[in-house]
Write a protein that holds these residues in place. Structure first.
Motif, PDB file in Angstrom:
ATOM      1  N   GLU A 154      11.606   4.459   4.261  1.00  0.00           N
ATOM      2  CA  GLU A 154      12.166   5.411   3.183  1.00  0.00           C
ATOM      3  C   GLU A 154      12.845   4.699   2.313  1.00  0.00           C
ATOM      4  N   PRO A 155      13.488   3.627   2.154  1.00  0.00           N
ATOM      5  CA  PRO A 155      14.238   3.076   0.850  1.00  0.00           C
ATOM      6  C   PRO A 155      12.861   2.549   0.006  1.00  0.00           C
ATOM      7  N   MET A 156      11.892   2.013   0.461  1.00  0.00           N
ATOM      8  CA  MET A 156      10.698   1.592  -0.224  1.00  0.00           C
ATOM      9  C   MET A 156      10.089   2.691  -0.817  1.00  0.00           C
ATOM     10  N   LEU A 157       9.870   3.846  -0.349  1.00  0.00           N
ATOM     11  CA  LEU A 157       9.221   4.784  -0.668  1.00  0.00           C
ATOM     12  C   LEU A 157      10.047   5.549  -1.980  1.00  0.00           C
ATOM     13  N   GLU A 158      11.259   5.520  -1.631  1.00  0.00           N
ATOM     14  CA  GLU A 158      12.209   6.048  -2.656  1.00  0.00           C
ATOM     15  C   GLU A 158      12.197   5.360  -3.877  1.00  0.00           C
ATOM     16  N   ASN A 159      12.189   4.115  -3.582  1.00  0.00           N
ATOM     17  CA  ASN A 159      12.212   2.923  -4.926  1.00  0.00           C
ATOM     18  C   ASN A 159      10.835   3.142  -5.695  1.00  0.00           C
ATOM     19  N   ALA A 160       9.654   3.375  -5.098  1.00  0.00           N
ATOM     20  CA  ALA A 160       8.581   3.674  -5.902  1.00  0.00           C
ATOM     21  C   ALA A 160       8.566   4.916  -6.564  1.00  0.00           C
ATOM     22  N   MET A 161       9.057   5.993  -6.070  1.00  0.00           N
ATOM     23  CA  MET A 161       9.218   7.294  -6.624  1.00  0.00           C
ATOM     24  C   MET A 161      10.430   6.997  -7.998  1.00  0.00           C
ATOM     25  N   GLN A 162      11.399   6.320  -7.677  1.00  0.00           N
ATOM     26  CA  GLN A 162      12.477   6.181  -8.781  1.00  0.00           C
ATOM     27  C   GLN A 162      11.914   5.450 -10.039  1.00  0.00           C
ATOM     28  N   LYS A 163      11.055   4.314  -9.538  1.00  0.00           N
ATOM     29  CA  LYS A 163      10.258   3.667 -10.669  1.00  0.00           C
ATOM     30  C   LYS A 163       9.406   4.472 -11.462  1.00  0.00           C
ATOM     31  N   GLU A 164       8.706   5.238 -10.845  1.00  0.00           N
ATOM     32  CA  GLU A 164       7.609   6.351 -11.737  1.00  0.00           C
ATOM     33  C   GLU A 164       8.463   7.193 -12.449  1.00  0.00           C
ATOM     34  N   LEU A 165       9.676   7.919 -12.100  1.00  0.00           N
ATOM     35  CA  LEU A 165      10.816   8.482 -12.664  1.00  0.00           C
ATOM     36  C   LEU A 165      11.175   7.661 -13.995  1.00  0.00           C
ATOM     37  N   TYR A 166      11.398   6.663 -13.856  1.00  0.00           N
ATOM     38  CA  TYR A 166      12.099   5.694 -15.069  1.00  0.00           C
ATOM     39  C   TYR A 166      11.035   5.574 -15.854  1.00  0.00           C
ATOM     40  N   ARG A 167       9.719   5.036 -15.429  1.00  0.00           N
ATOM     41  CA  ARG A 167       8.656   5.079 -16.468  1.00  0.00           C
ATOM     42  C   ARG A 167       8.418   6.183 -17.281  1.00  0.00           C
ATOM     43  N   LEU A 168       8.397   7.233 -16.612  1.00  0.00           N
ATOM     44  CA  LEU A 168       8.015   8.644 -17.581  1.00  0.00           C
ATOM     45  C   LEU A 168       9.024   8.796 -18.452  1.00  0.00           C
ATOM     46  N   PHE A 221       0.959  -1.083  -0.137  1.00  0.00           N
ATOM     47  CA  PHE A 221       0.053  -0.101  -0.015  1.00  0.00           C
ATOM     48  C   PHE A 221       0.925   1.388  -0.129  1.00  0.00           C
ATOM     49  N   LEU A 222       1.954   1.324   0.838  1.00  0.00           N
ATOM     50  CA  LEU A 222       2.772   2.395   0.915  1.00  0.00           C
ATOM     51  C   LEU A 222       3.645   2.901  -0.556  1.00  0.00           C
ATOM     52  N   ALA A 223       3.814   1.783  -1.025  1.00  0.00           N
ATOM     53  CA  ALA A 223       4.531   1.816  -2.454  1.00  0.00           C
ATOM     54  C   ALA A 223       3.403   2.416  -3.316  1.00  0.00           C
ATOM     55  N   TYR A 224       2.156   2.145  -3.389  1.00  0.00           N
ATOM     56  CA  TYR A 224       1.216   2.621  -4.284  1.00  0.00           C
ATOM     57  C   TYR A 224       0.963   4.107  -3.830  1.00  0.00           C
ATOM     58  N   TRP A 225       0.835   4.232  -2.548  1.00  0.00           N
ATOM     59  CA  TRP A 225       0.633   5.631  -2.037  1.00  0.00           C
ATOM     60  C   TRP A 225       1.758   6.543  -2.694  1.00  0.00           C
ATOM     61  N   MET A 226       3.082   6.197  -2.490  1.00  0.00           N
ATOM     62  CA  MET A 226       4.089   7.046  -3.022  1.00  0.00           C
ATOM     63  C   MET A 226       3.895   7.291  -4.201  1.00  0.00           C
TER      64      MET A 226
END
Length: 182
Positions: free
Chosen positions: A99-113, A45-50
């Motif tokens: 923190e690492p899990m939330l940052e990972n979710a953000m980085q994946k979205e950046l990569y996707r874009l 859920f937190l990864a989705y939320w981020m």
């Protein structure tokens, strides 16, 4: 409704670690089984939320149909830096585990874009592997720089950091801009 419930709880409690699945389900007025039907656990859920939170910020700065351009790249890099600075302000000591899990979710979205931009602006002859590798390197370059800068005492301004990151990543993206505009 889960995200709204979580955001409300976060506003009240001011930390992530003390918010349980039970709290989220209660606030959303559903049972825990409904929560688990959508998410494997609190971490999922937190990864989705981020991801959702970061996407919302990006949509405010970049329209859905934003084309790959130097101006849009600048807006993207600036947004990543600003988002990470704000994100750190809301983390409590107990939240460091997330923190690492939330940052990972953000980085994946950046990569996707970035990958989307590269695919939409590239020639058909560019191999998929090259596009993926470029998006990976550039996304980590942007994200890693922003992450490191947001964790330190800011000896350089946000603007100077964004300019320096743009200067470095354009070396890798110059050929793609030529294709997108040519």
């Amino acid at each position: 409704m889960f995200i709204q419930a979580f955001n409300d709880l976060l506003d009240e409690k001011r930390n992530i670690y003390s918010i349980s699945v039970h709290d989220i389900a209660n606030r959303a007025a559903v049972n825990r089984a409904t929560f688990y039907a959508h998410f494997e656990d609190k971490f999922a859920f937190l990864a989705y939320w981020m991801t959702e939170k970061f996407q919302l910020i990006l949509k405010k700065r970049l329209p859905d149909d934003a084309a790959f351009s130097p101006d849009n790249l600048y807006a993207l890099v600036q947004t990543v830096f600003q988002f990470l600075v704000r994100f750190r302000q809301y983390l409590s000591l107990g939240d460091k585990q997330f923190e690492p899990m939330l940052e990972n979710a953000m980085q994946k979205e950046l990569y996707r874009l970035l990958l989307h931009w590269l695919k939409s602006g590239s020639k058909q002859s560019d191999p998929q592997e090259k596009l993926e590798a470029t998006a990976l390197v550039v996304s980590w370059g942007i994200f890693g720089s922003a992450m490191q800068w947001s964790r330190e005492v800011h000896s350089r301004t946000l603007e100077s950091m964004v300019e320096e990151v743009i200067e470095v990543v354009t070396v890798n993206l110059g050929a793609f801009w030529e294709q997108a505009t040519g």
